[in-house]
Design a protein around this motif. Structure first.
Motif, PDB file in Angstrom:
ATOM      1  N   SER A 460      46.209  -3.002  45.255  1.00  0.00           N
ATOM      2  CA  SER A 460      46.129  -2.825  46.702  1.00  0.00           C
ATOM      3  C   SER A 460      47.397  -3.328  47.370  1.00  0.00           C
ATOM      4  N   PRO A 461      48.440  -2.501  47.347  1.00  0.00           N
ATOM      5  CA  PRO A 461      49.686  -2.911  48.005  1.00  0.00           C
ATOM      6  C   PRO A 461      49.446  -3.164  49.504  1.00  0.00           C
ATOM      7  N   ILE A 462      50.244  -4.018  50.085  1.00  0.00           N
ATOM      8  CA  ILE A 462      50.144  -4.278  51.519  1.00  0.00           C
ATOM      9  C   ILE A 462      50.478  -2.997  52.267  1.00  0.00           C
ATOM     10  N   GLN A 463      49.700  -2.667  53.269  1.00  0.00           N
ATOM     11  CA  GLN A 463      50.004  -1.482  54.088  1.00  0.00           C
ATOM     12  C   GLN A 463      50.612  -1.967  55.404  1.00  0.00           C
ATOM     13  N   HIS A 464      51.762  -1.426  55.725  1.00  0.00           N
ATOM     14  CA  HIS A 464      52.485  -1.897  56.906  1.00  0.00           C
ATOM     15  C   HIS A 464      52.278  -1.000  58.112  1.00  0.00           C
ATOM     16  N   SER A 465      51.689   0.175  57.892  1.00  0.00           N
ATOM     17  CA  SER A 465      51.326   1.029  59.027  1.00  0.00           C
ATOM     18  C   SER A 465      50.178   1.907  58.572  1.00  0.00           C
ATOM     19  N   LYS A 466      49.558   2.566  59.543  1.00  0.00           N
ATOM     20  CA  LYS A 466      48.366   3.356  59.216  1.00  0.00           C
ATOM     21  C   LYS A 466      48.710   4.517  58.296  1.00  0.00           C
ATOM     22  N   VAL A 467      49.926   5.051  58.423  1.00  0.00           N
ATOM     23  CA  VAL A 467      50.279   6.202  57.585  1.00  0.00           C
ATOM     24  C   VAL A 467      50.682   5.808  56.167  1.00  0.00           C
TER      25      VAL A 467
ATOM     26  N   ALA B 351      56.962  -0.269  63.719  1.00  0.00           N
ATOM     27  CA  ALA B 351      57.643   0.803  64.450  1.00  0.00           C
ATOM     28  C   ALA B 351      56.965   2.144  64.164  1.00  0.00           C
ATOM     29  N   ARG B 352      56.594   2.391  62.907  1.00  0.00           N
ATOM     30  CA  ARG B 352      55.919   3.657  62.570  1.00  0.00           C
ATOM     31  C   ARG B 352      54.626   3.809  63.361  1.00  0.00           C
ATOM     32  N   ASP B 353      53.807   2.747  63.362  1.00  0.00           N
ATOM     33  CA  ASP B 353      52.545   2.819  64.103  1.00  0.00           C
ATOM     34  C   ASP B 353      52.799   3.046  65.593  1.00  0.00           C
ATOM     35  N   ALA B 354      53.780   2.328  66.123  1.00  0.00           N
ATOM     36  CA  ALA B 354      54.041   2.430  67.562  1.00  0.00           C
ATOM     37  C   ALA B 354      54.511   3.837  67.926  1.00  0.00           C
ATOM     38  N   ILE B 355      55.350   4.436  67.092  1.00  0.00           N
ATOM     39  CA  ILE B 355      55.820   5.801  67.380  1.00  0.00           C
ATOM     40  C   ILE B 355      54.637   6.773  67.314  1.00  0.00           C
ATOM     41  N   LEU B 356      53.820   6.623  66.277  1.00  0.00           N
ATOM     42  CA  LEU B 356      52.651   7.501  66.121  1.00  0.00           C
ATOM     43  C   LEU B 356      51.693   7.383  67.302  1.00  0.00           C
ATOM     44  N   GLU B 357      51.594   6.166  67.827  1.00  0.00           N
ATOM     45  CA  GLU B 357      50.625   5.928  68.903  1.00  0.00           C
ATOM     46  C   GLU B 357      51.281   5.995  70.269  1.00  0.00           C
ATOM     47  N   ALA B 358      52.493   6.557  70.315  1.00  0.00           N
ATOM     48  CA  ALA B 358      53.195   6.786  71.576  1.00  0.00           C
ATOM     49  C   ALA B 358      53.396   5.517  72.386  1.00  0.00           C
TER      50      ALA B 358
END
Lengths: 587, 414
Positions: A460-467, B351-358
């Protein structure tokens, strides 16, 4: 079955776990198997029993950390159940910083050890450090930290121990680390002080009015067996543990009748016996992480102890206890390590665990199990081998197909991975074990489970963003079964890492060497416990030890070569750095 | 390579992309840790992967010297050699030739340098750089460029830019005929120093070759130039580079630089800074760097950052323990290295989340407020972000700091 229930009535609250040793099989001297069992107070944790089969090993720390390991490696490493912390590096601050740690199990929590998995013991000094030190006094031990030498009194030590709440505490010992030889007077002082300092640690806690109950857990104390290279001094020290105390001495440790009643185990620090204390000028620096004492690994077996200096007979017996020591000039030969250990253990109960630090080869471990019945060894030599680029490669019992090589050379106990012959060697670190990736159901060869031979992907690598889920999802769909072992790290890769000064080499080698040591002791236990008849078990074990000695090089020459290579690479780098400071590693 | 832009910031030029290479998917923007000699200092590849890192960098110059191409070929490439199953990028070796060797002589043919082993003159040509990178087998490989220090002025800068274009053509040719285009992707490197006119010429030439390159790097920066010049060159390049190619800013690693670059349209960056500074005892945090060597941390039972998901912080390792071991025990370096790599990844993941969530402009504002709120904002960051429509000063009353504005804990007085 003999059992030593270490039930002192000393009241130190319910903070200390109960430590027992059960000797399953074995006698006073000879191979034996048993179980160390640590039971934490039930209000502590759901998983509150730690069970260690013996013979086993402990791993020492440097400045509170297992050398080269991050915390996740300590938790995942195979066989690490007992960790010893030497406290002296923390004396740089007053009061020592770990004493600020609040809450339960402060020593475990400060250093990140797992109280459901790790027995953590505390000693003042690093038992592997035998460098020359200023003398101890009647009421202090000289300890070493980066800011210099610190005097630690028995009262200081008692307070550190009670604050840090280690699972096991080593009583202070007056081991002379001044230039040998030591006079008989000095030896006498040494055993008297050591006994007095043990008694101090065994004193019941003040301000505990309520009477102790049978089940009250007590501080678990190991005592270093004093007496140096004199068998009679050793015998005298052991007698002082078992003799019934009277008067003030008895009052101080009440209700213990003798000191030994409060002792959980016996330890033998061989460092002071192995070598003449080296001058302090070469201070430990683990800066590069791979500093080793100049004189370490120079003596490989108990026989070599015959060459260690014999104490002179300066001074005459002056006190009651010293009168028990026969004049050393009567000894024609210096005693062997066996004789020294037997002298200490002879007067003592059989069913207490025996710990030896600073063993230096698997051969020495096997002999100490065969001839003495040692239960726990420290892993320092395996870590030092990792420091100098050696991947251990031996197995016990030796499989039948491991016959001597055609040229009748003995096998090395490991691989000096600095050697150029490994530059193109794309196999795992050992021949004696399989890599997890290469295991087959048909092969009898065991698998080395270490992080170098049997690496596993992170589940379970750390996830840094939802994508980020797309990264991990897509990757595991690519046919990579996450349960499977990845291919092992190769000798060629480790050779490269060593020559490029990459620290990862030492991390992987410590993991591997500790796993090989663990397998050695597992093999030992299997042989000894595999035969109900004790004499038969001892005979079969002795045969296996002889076979091991026949197959593997006991002079450990591979370590000497490795240390020379390690020095060459280290100094080559230092010279280069001196020429151009900015030359290494740019973007 | 499959490259897809999946979200764009409504205000700045920032974007989130999905980059699929032979060793998996990497979400952009991302920071790439540097494993110079085929190891992230002190860690195992499994540890690096567990930190959520999917793309790292190896240095061609170093791997070519040690272990050498023969070993890498025998191992089946650098992935196998170091046990890294994720994406890998290699530089071309040009930068190290210039930074590590005083005796490098650049000719039209290639870079002539003295071998560090035997001192013999050795030639690194664009063709050779590419074929070494083919042996290494990285998912992204870089053209050999003619690198000059970013402080160089005069005709040498133009010469280097033009030569870099000519060398790109030779790299493309070498790569095209290798048959490895399905597995390895060649990036061009935009040069031209600090001269916008030269940069434009370089961009013209390299964009012309778009069909033969998988992505673009912005080179020749991060060499001590004024920050106000740095961001303008980044912006100029990022504005003009094609939107369907990843953009990689070389040698950028400070958190504020990374976020400015992302806002200007950069997708990838690399730097040894987070791993190197870890070995010197510095932990990176959202409130600025912490120098754990300082006496003020001696008795601190706090973790570096209680909200940080890294193994060091998650284990509760206190600043006091770190103070006790950093720069002395290798384990101290390991603990800070994993923390700093996770910090970099958190900055970029955030930054990725913030861009995705405008809400990327808000993310920038809150990052800068946390990071610089006690000292004031670097003026160059304010200028750079204003150029893409984000005013950091809006609603805050803070001083502007001239110069680089880099935050640092130098001494016990701090």
């Amino acid at each position: 079955m003999a059992q030593a229930q270490l039930e002192g009535a000393q009241r130190v609250g319910s903070r200390f776990p109960k430590f027992t040793f059960i000797l399953d099989q074995g006698k006073q001297f000879g191979p034996r198997v048993g179980r160390l069992c640590l039971t934490r107070p039930s209000n502590c944790l759901p998983n509150h029993v730690i069970d260690i089969r013996t013979p086993n090993f402990l791993i020492g720390t440097s400045r509170g950390v297992v050398p080269h390991f991050s915390r996740d490696h300590v938790h995942s490493a195979n066989g690490i159940s007992w960790i010893n912390v030497s406290f002296e590096s923390f004396l740089e601050q007053t009061p020592p910083v770990p004493t600020y740690q609040a809450g339960s199990q402060p020593l475990h929590n400060f250093l990140g050890f797992d109280s459901s998995k790790h027995i953590v013991s505390l000693s003042l000094r690093d038992p592997l450090d035998a460098r020359e030190m200023p003398p101890n006094g009647n009421s202090h031990v000289s300890a070493l930290c980066m800011r210099g030498v610190r005097k630690v009194t028995p009262a200081d030590w008692r307070s550190y121990v009670l604050t840090m709440q280690p699972d096991i505490a080593f009583a202070l010992s007056d081991t002379p680390f001044t230039a040998a030889p030591h006079s008989q007077k000095r030896l006498t002082k040494s055993i008297e002080r050591s006994a007095a300092w043990l008694a101090d640690l065994l004193r019941p806690l003040e301000n505990t009015d309520d009477s102790p109950t049978e089940s009250t857990p007590t501080l678990n104390v190991f005592v270093h067996m004093a007496g140096g290279t004199s068998t009679s001094a050793r015998r005298a020290f052991s007698h002082s543990l078992t003799e019934t105390l009277h008067g003030l001495e008895a009052n101080a440790v009440k209700p213990l009748r003798c000191l030994d009643e409060g002792v959980a185990g016996y330890s033998f620090d061989l460092a002071a016996l192995h070598v003449r204390p080296a001058p302090l000028s070469t201070h430990h620096d683990r800066g590069g992480g791979i500093e080793i004492a100049e004189n370490s690994l120079s003596l490989q077996n108990s026989e070599s102890l015959a060459q260690t200096p014999t104490p002179n007979t300066a001074g005459t017996p002056t006190s009651l206890s010293s009168s028990m020591i026969e004049p050393l000039s009567f000894l024609s030969l210096a005693p062997t390590l066996d004789e020294l250990l037997r002298a200490s253990l002879d007067p003592l109960p059989v069913a207490k665990p025996r710990l030896v630090t600073d063993v230096r080869s698997p051969h020495e471990i096997l002999r100490l199990i065969r001839d003495i019945g040692v239960d726990v060894f420290d892993a320092g030599w395996a870590v030092k081998a990792a420091d100098i680029g050696v991947a251990l490669d031996f197995i016990f019992p030796v499989p039948s197909e491991h016959d001597n090589s055609p040229d009748h050379r003995k096998r090395d106990i490991g691989h000096n991975l600095y050697d150029a012959k490994y530059a193109h060697d794309f196999v795992s670190l050992t021949d004696a074990f399989l890599a997890g990736h290469n295991r087959t159901s048909s092969s009898k060869t065991p698998v080395c489970p270490c992080a170098a031979c049997s690496p596993v992907s992170s589940t379970s690598p750390i996830q840094h963003s939802k994508v980020d889920v797309q990264s991990h999802q897509a990757h595991s769909d690519d046919g990579t079964n996450r349960e499977q072992f990845l291919p092992p790290f190769t000798r060629a890769y480790l050779h490269h890492l060593l020559h490029t000064h990459e620290m990862s080499a030492h991390t992987l080698l410590v993991a591997h060497n500790v796993a090989v040591l663990d397998a050695l002791l597992t093999g030992v236990r299997t042989i000894i416990s595999g035969h109900a008849d004790q004499n038969e078990a001892a005979a079969i074990f002795a045969r296996e030890v002889t076979r091991f000695e026949e197959v593997y090089d006991g002079t450990m020459s591979v370590l000497h070569t490795a240390r020379d290579n390690w020095k060459d690479v280290k100094y080559a780098r230092e010279n280069k750095d001196a020429r151009s400071v900015h030359s290494t590693e740019v973007q | 390579m499959q490259f897809e832009v999946i979200a764009k910031c409504h205000t700045t030029r920032a974007r989130v992309c999905r980059m699929k290479l032979a060793h998996g998917v990497t979400m952009l923007p991302t920071f790439m840790p540097v494993a110079t000699q085929a190891a992230i200092k002190g860690l195992t590849p499994q540890q690096v992967e567990s930190l959520g890192i999917t793309l790292i960098l190896n240095n061609t110059y170093h791997l070519n010297l040690r272990p050498g191409i023969k070993v890498l070929d025998e191992a089946g490439g650098a992935h196998n050699f170091q046990g890294w199953n994720r994406n890998l990028l290699t530089d071309s070796g040009g930068f190290q030739l210039v930074s590590l060797s005083k005796f490098t002589d650049i000719t039209e043919d290639g870079a002539l340098f003295a071998s560090p082993f035997n001192g013999e003159p050795t030639m690194l040509t664009p063709e050779e750089s590419i074929s070494i990178q083919h042996s290494i087998g990285a998912d992204i490989i870089m053209q050999l460029d003619d690198v000059v220090s970013s402080l160089t002025v005069g005709p040498r800068v133009g010469e280097a830019m033009h030569r870099s274009v000519r060398w790109l053509d030779r790299c493309i040719e070498q790569h095209e005929k290798s048959g490895r285009k399905d597995k390895q992707n060649l990036f061009a490197i935009v040069q031209g120093g600090l001269d916008p006119a030269l940069r434009d010429l370089c961009l013209d030439a390299m964009i012309e070759r778009k069909d033969q390159v998988a992505g673009y790097a912005i080179g020749g920066l991060s060499g001590g130039e004024e920050k106000d010049v740095f961001w303008k060159i980044i912006k100029q390049c990022a504005d003009r580079l094609p939107s369907d190619r990843p953009r990689y800013s070389m040698g950028v690693g400070f958190a504020e630089d990374l976020l400015v670059c992302v806002a200007l349209g950069v997708d990838m960056a690399d730097c040894v800074f987070p791993t190197r500074t870890a070995r010197f005892g510095v932990a990176l945090t959202f409130k600025g760097p912490l120098n754990l060597k300082l006496g003020k941390h001696t008795k601190s039972m706090e973790p570096i950052d209680k909200n940080c998901p890294c193994p060091t912080c998650a284990s509760g390792m206190s600043r006091a323990v770190l103070h006790h071991i950093v720069t002395i025990e290798t384990a101290g370096a390991h603990a800070l290295t994993v923390h700093n790599l996770v910090f970099q990844a958190q900055v970029m993941g955030g930054a990725r989340d913030a861009i995705l969530e405008a809400r990327f402009p808000e993310y920038l504002r809150s990052f800068f407020f946390d990071y610089f709120g006690d000292a004031g904002y670097p003026e160059w960051c304010v200028n750079a972000l204003r150029s893409v429509g984000v005013d950091l000063m809006q609603g805050v009353d803070l001083p502007l700091v001239q110069g680089s504005g880099v935050k640092w804990e130098y001494s016990d007085a701090a």
